[in-house]
Design an enzyme around this catalytic site. Structure first.
Site, PDB file in Angstrom:
ATOM      1  CG  ASP A  15     -76.255  11.079  78.740  1.00  0.00           C
ATOM      2  OD1 ASP A  15     -75.367   9.866  77.911  1.00  0.00           O
ATOM      3  OD2 ASP A  15     -76.717  11.644  77.946  1.00  0.00           O
TER       4      ASP A  15
ATOM      5  CD  GLU B   9     -69.551  10.280  74.228  1.00  0.00           C
ATOM      6  OE1 GLU B   9     -70.067  11.395  73.345  1.00  0.00           O
ATOM      7  OE2 GLU B   9     -70.126   9.563  74.370  1.00  0.00           O
TER       8      GLU B   9
END
Length: 318
Positions: free
Chosen positions: A17, A197
């Site tokens: 991420d 997402e």
């Protein structure tokens, strides 16, 4: 410069991420999920390549108990309205209810010039207005309005998360009702899990783009794309067009699997850079959550004649 990097190799290993922000002080600031999911780690360097060996500083560590005491995921560092903010998702425990973790979004802030040495304040929850699983928030400013974009479970809609947008009254408080931009609907968005997402915002020419990630976090993980004209009402879902096919996905030949949860930065020459994570194998032993080998990669973004981003293949310059 990226020309000095082997794009088929990770820039930074075991950092999922990833988020890189280039500030006006000339430094690149990096944060990401750390393998233990136990806090917020920052590093900075004068070059993108320098981030690989830069000193890491844990600026905030999770408490031992409470609503934000576990699974610290996907931090992003932003400089909003004169201060540094890190937005991150955290859960009260690893207990899963209704087939989902119980993450909510939180923020910390500092007014220090150098956020690695500053004293950080816990700002509490960034309330989305929906009391359900949410994560992966990002912010951007357009026409003097600060916007918040994030992944949100909406209980009445099938799937794990949708992408929502809202204006902000302050860097930690929304100013209006959330607006839904996309839900998992295409085949490539619902492999393993129904997921939209990890939104990331990119401006170019007369358009604003939002990339997002879809499907399970294995080799099926991939990136989708939303686009809007720069003068449109960004809070009107009709302003946004969704690409029907993924724009970035697994590259089997180079063994770069499940690229996604990206961010964007710029190189020293002002070119747009895609920052993303991926794995180098598909056979994961045990729970994928605790497999640490999602690595940070970078590559230049190319642009087609219509002003749309071309991401090419992971690990390649084109």
């Amino acid at each position: 410069m990226l020309q000095n990097l082997d794009l088929s190799k990770p820039l930074i290993e075991q950092r999922a991420d990833p988020f890189i922000y280039k500030h006006t002080d000339g430094y690149y600031y990096f944060t990401a999920s750390v393998p233990a999911y136990d806090g917020i780690e920052l590093r900075r360097a004068k070059t993108l390549e320098g981030l690989a060996q830069a000193e890491t500083v844990m600026v905030w560590h999770k408490p031992d108990e409470g609503p934000y005491s576990d699974l610290i995921w996907a931090p992003e560092i932003h400089f909003n309205q004169g201060a540094w903010y890190v937005y991150f998702a955290a859960a009260p425990s690893r207990e899963i209810k209704f087939d989902l973790f119980q993450h909510r979004m939180y923020a910390i802030s500092t007014k220090a010039d150098n956020p690695l040495t500053g004293e950080w304040t816990f700002e509490g929850q960034v309330d989305s207005g929906i009391d359900a699983f949410c994560l992966d928030a990002t912010t951007f400013t357009h026409n003097d309005v600060l916007y918040y974009v994030w992944a949100q479970k909406e209980p009445e809609i099938k799937g794990n998360s949708n992408i929502l947008i809202a204006p902000m009254a302050t860097p930690t408080r929304l100013a209006g009702e959330p607006v839904r931009l996309t839900i998992p609907e295409f085949d490539w968005e619902i492999r393993g899990f129904w997921v939209n997402e990890g939104p990331a915002v990119l401006k170019h020419g007369n358009r604003i783009f939002i990339t997002y990630s879809a499907s399970a976090t294995d080799e099926n993980y991939c990136m989708g794309l939303l686009s809007a004209n720069i003068d449109d009402d960004l809070l009107d879902p009709k302003s946004w067009t969704k690409a029907p096919q993924p724009v970035f996905q697994t590259h089997d030949e180079l063994s770069i699997f499940g690229p996604g949860h990206n961010s964007f930065t710029k190189d020293d020459e002002g070119n747009d850079v895609l920052v993303y994570h991926a794995r180098t194998y598909t056979e994961i032993v045990g729970d994928p959550l605790w497999d640490p080998n999602r690595h940070t990669y970078v590559k230049l973004v190319k642009w087609d004649d219509n002003g749309f981003p071309v991401f090419g293949k992971p690990g390649q310059a084109d």
